[in-house]
Design a protein around this motif. Structure first.
Motif, PDB file in Angstrom:
ATOM      1  N   PHE A 213      30.502  35.426  47.426  1.00  0.00           N
ATOM      2  CA  PHE A 213      31.450  35.216  48.514  1.00  0.00           C
ATOM      3  C   PHE A 213      32.765  35.957  48.293  1.00  0.00           C
ATOM      4  CE2 PHE A 213      28.816  31.368  49.059  1.00  0.00           C
ATOM      5  CZ  PHE A 213      28.526  31.490  50.405  1.00  0.00           C
ATOM      6  N   LEU A 214      32.901  36.603  47.159  1.00  0.00           N
ATOM      7  CA  LEU A 214      34.181  37.224  46.818  1.00  0.00           C
ATOM      8  C   LEU A 214      34.049  38.739  46.677  1.00  0.00           C
ATOM      9  CD1 LEU A 214      35.452  34.634  44.201  1.00  0.00           C
ATOM     10  CD2 LEU A 214      36.323  35.021  46.509  1.00  0.00           C
ATOM     11  N   PRO A 215      35.164  39.435  46.776  1.00  0.00           N
ATOM     12  CA  PRO A 215      35.136  40.882  46.549  1.00  0.00           C
ATOM     13  C   PRO A 215      34.885  41.172  45.071  1.00  0.00           C
ATOM     14  CG  PRO A 215      37.383  40.134  46.874  1.00  0.00           C
ATOM     15  CD  PRO A 215      36.489  38.976  47.176  1.00  0.00           C
ATOM     16  N   ASP A 216      34.832  42.456  44.724  1.00  0.00           N
ATOM     17  CA  ASP A 216      34.490  42.836  43.359  1.00  0.00           C
ATOM     18  C   ASP A 216      35.454  42.233  42.347  1.00  0.00           C
ATOM     19  OD1 ASP A 216      32.308  44.205  44.104  1.00  0.00           O
ATOM     20  OD2 ASP A 216      33.215  46.197  44.003  1.00  0.00           O
ATOM     21  N   THR A 217      36.729  42.278  42.669  1.00  0.00           N
ATOM     22  CA  THR A 217      37.699  41.676  41.762  1.00  0.00           C
ATOM     23  C   THR A 217      38.340  40.497  42.479  1.00  0.00           C
ATOM     24  OG1 THR A 217      39.677  42.877  42.421  1.00  0.00           O
ATOM     25  CG2 THR A 217      38.154  44.015  40.970  1.00  0.00           C
ATOM     26  N   PHE A 218      38.649  39.496  41.703  1.00  0.00           N
ATOM     27  CA  PHE A 218      39.127  38.230  42.278  1.00  0.00           C
ATOM     28  C   PHE A 218      39.867  37.468  41.205  1.00  0.00           C
ATOM     29  CE2 PHE A 218      34.896  38.139  40.601  1.00  0.00           C
ATOM     30  CZ  PHE A 218      34.931  37.088  39.719  1.00  0.00           C
TER      31      PHE A 218
ATOM     32  N   GLU B  86      40.967  31.854  43.187  1.00  0.00           N
ATOM     33  CA  GLU B  86      40.146  32.181  44.355  1.00  0.00           C
ATOM     34  C   GLU B  86      38.718  31.688  44.174  1.00  0.00           C
ATOM     35  OE1 GLU B  86      42.417  36.328  45.776  1.00  0.00           O
ATOM     36  OE2 GLU B  86      40.580  36.391  44.581  1.00  0.00           O
ATOM     37  N   LEU B  87      38.180  31.942  42.989  1.00  0.00           N
ATOM     38  CA  LEU B  87      36.812  31.492  42.711  1.00  0.00           C
ATOM     39  C   LEU B  87      36.715  29.979  42.805  1.00  0.00           C
ATOM     40  CD1 LEU B  87      33.959  32.176  41.890  1.00  0.00           C
ATOM     41  CD2 LEU B  87      34.680  32.170  39.506  1.00  0.00           C
ATOM     42  N   GLN B  88      37.740  29.322  42.278  1.00  0.00           N
ATOM     43  CA  GLN B  88      37.752  27.858  42.370  1.00  0.00           C
ATOM     44  C   GLN B  88      37.768  27.416  43.830  1.00  0.00           C
ATOM     45  OE1 GLN B  88      40.729  25.957  39.992  1.00  0.00           O
ATOM     46  NE2 GLN B  88      40.513  23.981  41.021  1.00  0.00           N
ATOM     47  N   GLY B  89      38.494  28.175  44.656  1.00  0.00           N
ATOM     48  CA  GLY B  89      38.525  27.850  46.077  1.00  0.00           C
ATOM     49  C   GLY B  89      37.144  27.905  46.703  1.00  0.00           C
ATOM     50  N   VAL B  90      36.342  28.858  46.286  1.00  0.00           N
ATOM     51  CA  VAL B  90      34.983  28.954  46.817  1.00  0.00           C
ATOM     52  C   VAL B  90      34.185  27.719  46.438  1.00  0.00           C
ATOM     53  CG1 VAL B  90      32.840  30.265  46.753  1.00  0.00           C
ATOM     54  CG2 VAL B  90      35.025  31.463  46.784  1.00  0.00           C
ATOM     55  N   PHE B  91      34.276  27.350  45.182  1.00  0.00           N
ATOM     56  CA  PHE B  91      33.566  26.154  44.738  1.00  0.00           C
ATOM     57  C   PHE B  91      34.010  24.940  45.549  1.00  0.00           C
ATOM     58  CE2 PHE B  91      30.961  26.551  40.859  1.00  0.00           C
ATOM     59  CZ  PHE B  91      31.039  27.908  40.686  1.00  0.00           C
ATOM     60  N   GLU B  92      35.296  24.800  45.702  1.00  0.00           N
ATOM     61  CA  GLU B  92      35.808  23.625  46.408  1.00  0.00           C
ATOM     62  C   GLU B  92      35.371  23.613  47.865  1.00  0.00           C
ATOM     63  OE1 GLU B  92      39.829  22.691  43.797  1.00  0.00           O
ATOM     64  OE2 GLU B  92      39.988  23.935  45.592  1.00  0.00           O
ATOM     65  N   ALA B  93      35.315  24.796  48.450  1.00  0.00           N
ATOM     66  CA  ALA B  93      34.921  24.865  49.857  1.00  0.00           C
ATOM     67  C   ALA B  93      33.460  24.484  50.038  1.00  0.00           C
ATOM     68  CB  ALA B  93      35.175  26.270  50.399  1.00  0.00           C
ATOM     69  N   ILE B  94      32.633  24.886  49.103  1.00  0.00           N
ATOM     70  CA  ILE B  94      31.209  24.584  49.218  1.00  0.00           C
ATOM     71  C   ILE B  94      30.952  23.119  48.899  1.00  0.00           C
ATOM     72  CG2 ILE B  94      28.940  25.051  48.240  1.00  0.00           C
ATOM     73  CD1 ILE B  94      29.745  27.925  47.895  1.00  0.00           C
TER      74      ILE B  94
ATOM     75  N   TYR C 261      39.704  39.204  37.752  1.00  0.00           N
ATOM     76  CA  TYR C 261      38.434  39.228  37.027  1.00  0.00           C
ATOM     77  C   TYR C 261      37.405  40.001  37.844  1.00  0.00           C
ATOM     78  CZ  TYR C 261      40.307  35.561  34.028  1.00  0.00           C
ATOM     79  OH  TYR C 261      41.065  34.850  33.151  1.00  0.00           O
ATOM     80  N   ARG C 262      36.354  40.409  37.154  1.00  0.00           N
ATOM     81  CA  ARG C 262      35.154  40.903  37.828  1.00  0.00           C
ATOM     82  C   ARG C 262      33.952  40.380  37.068  1.00  0.00           C
ATOM     83  NH1 ARG C 262      35.405  45.984  39.108  1.00  0.00           N
ATOM     84  NH2 ARG C 262      37.633  46.341  38.748  1.00  0.00           N
ATOM     85  N   ARG C 263      32.804  40.413  37.687  1.00  0.00           N
ATOM     86  CA  ARG C 263      31.599  39.928  37.006  1.00  0.00           C
ATOM     87  C   ARG C 263      31.251  40.856  35.861  1.00  0.00           C
ATOM     88  NH1 ARG C 263      27.816  39.831  41.886  1.00  0.00           N
ATOM     89  NH2 ARG C 263      26.941  38.162  40.651  1.00  0.00           N
TER      90      ARG C 263
END
Lengths: 225, 225
Positions: free
Chosen positions: B160-165, B169-177, B214-216
DNA sequence: AGGGTTTGTGTCCCTGGTACGTCAAGGATA
DNA sequence: TATCCTTGACGTACCAGGGACACAAACCCT
């Protein structure tokens, strides 16, 4: 109400259900197969299943096929749809999609007898089945995976046992489904600390120290699947 | 090869696919809906979907419907079949079974535009959708449940996120889901100890302390679904 | 009485998760 | 330039669950 027309490009397909039904036998996880009596794949082994009748719900069809082909009567709560197989060429008769169901047979359901269009029904080792018709090996693989997932949560394993049972017996069910050995002590700890079991009388197995008998605690009736 | 006949009682049904496609927007989990342009349920909102074409695989149909109805192009690895809805009366046009699919839209896929027979396509809050056509609310419910399950394992959220984040932001994705708040510090610990993230440059959000980007990590390409 | 077989039990350690307080780095404003 | 506000970053303590592990207890059979 039923007067609306379907668009012309709507594919009409044959709708089928298949059932992967599991039970325990001699400490081994068994799956219920039928020997096909008709083409295609005549005389080959397959999962019980067949076409859905008009006006019939999916789970009803699954239960009916199980009943007519193997004489196994099952409650809906022991049935769970887990995947739909719709590959274009999975059946030589044309486009047929099969909604695959997982079934857990409560202890005692052992008598099977062929019926319908089959030559017979039999229990075979779930982890070492014979060659199967159509894509039924893929269906079985997925059913096993789902069964193993379910094991973690619920008291699914209890469905495979009679009302009263010993802890080693229960452990045997787990081992048969997971296809690997478990540690006795850790297994006891886990299960007992969960509080879903209560004790009963005693019992002798004929050999070795007698095992304590357990039964499921009252109010632990979570749906099997 | 295709010369074998189907038994007479074999139900011929309409075969459809529906897609519950999710994306993040403004910290909220969104699902992609289309406004129907035809009967039944004209002008109502529904999940993108439609009938499978002859000779077309299920996932192909799902991708095609998504493309023609919403202009969203998706890779097969972001798609997962999760349940088949076949209730007899779920569609007034007759017996239609729908194989429902879950789709995770990689970041950047935001532009949607109605197409095909629809009046338009729009992102709406996944947890507070409008009234939906057919049994699509039930489909959405199941899709959400599956999505939440998937979250535990994989790096699904990264899709759900761009290459770098940033970590927030990542936590926001978790919280939204998950539809609930998480603890900042424990979230960091979990994610970083997992070792699937590597650092990059810096970044300022305009307000507050700049967050690390960060990036993966390389070799962390596990299929999304 | 003794050997064989199976059930039953307790400890240590590691891991993962949750609860929680505090400092650090910027931006905005006075 | 000093202060405040906002948000990111970090570490500790605690608890629960799971895995590895060795030995005693009860019964049968000979």
């Amino acid at each position: 109400m039923n007067s609306l027309a379907l668009p012309p490009q709507a594919t009409q397909v044959g709708l089928a259900v298949d059932v992967a039904a599991f039970a325990m036998h001699a400490g081994e996880l068994m799956v219920l197969l039928v020997q096909r009596g008709e083409l295609p794949h005549a005389r080959d082994w397959a999962l019980p299943g067949g076409f859905v009748h008009p006006g019939e719900e999916l789970h009803e069809a699954a239960l009916r096929e199980l009943r007519t082909e193997t004489s196994v009567e099952l409650e809906p709560r022991h049935l769970e749809q887990f995947f739909t197989f719709g590959e274009v060429n999975r059946d030589p008769r044309g486009r047929i999609v099969s909604v695959a169901h997982l079934a857990v047979l409560p202890h005692g359901t052992v008598s099977v007898s062929g019926g319908g269009h089959t030559l017979g029904a039999e229990w075979v080792s779930a982890h070492r089945p014979p060659r199967l018709a159509f894509d039924h090996q893929a269906i079985l693989d997925r059913a096993l995976a789902r069964l193993q997932l379910r094991l973690e949560y619920a008291n699914l394993a209890l469905e495979f046992l009679p009302d009263t049972f010993t802890l080693p017996e229960l452990q045997g069910v787990f081992e048969a489904i997971l296809n690997r050995k478990l540690d006795k002590r850790n297994f006891r700890k886990r299960l007992l600390s969960q509080g879903t079991l209560t004790v009963s009388g005693e019992r002798r197995s004929g050999v070795g120290r007698p095992a304590q008998l357990y039964r499921r605690a009252k109010g632990t009736r979570t749906p099997a699947l």
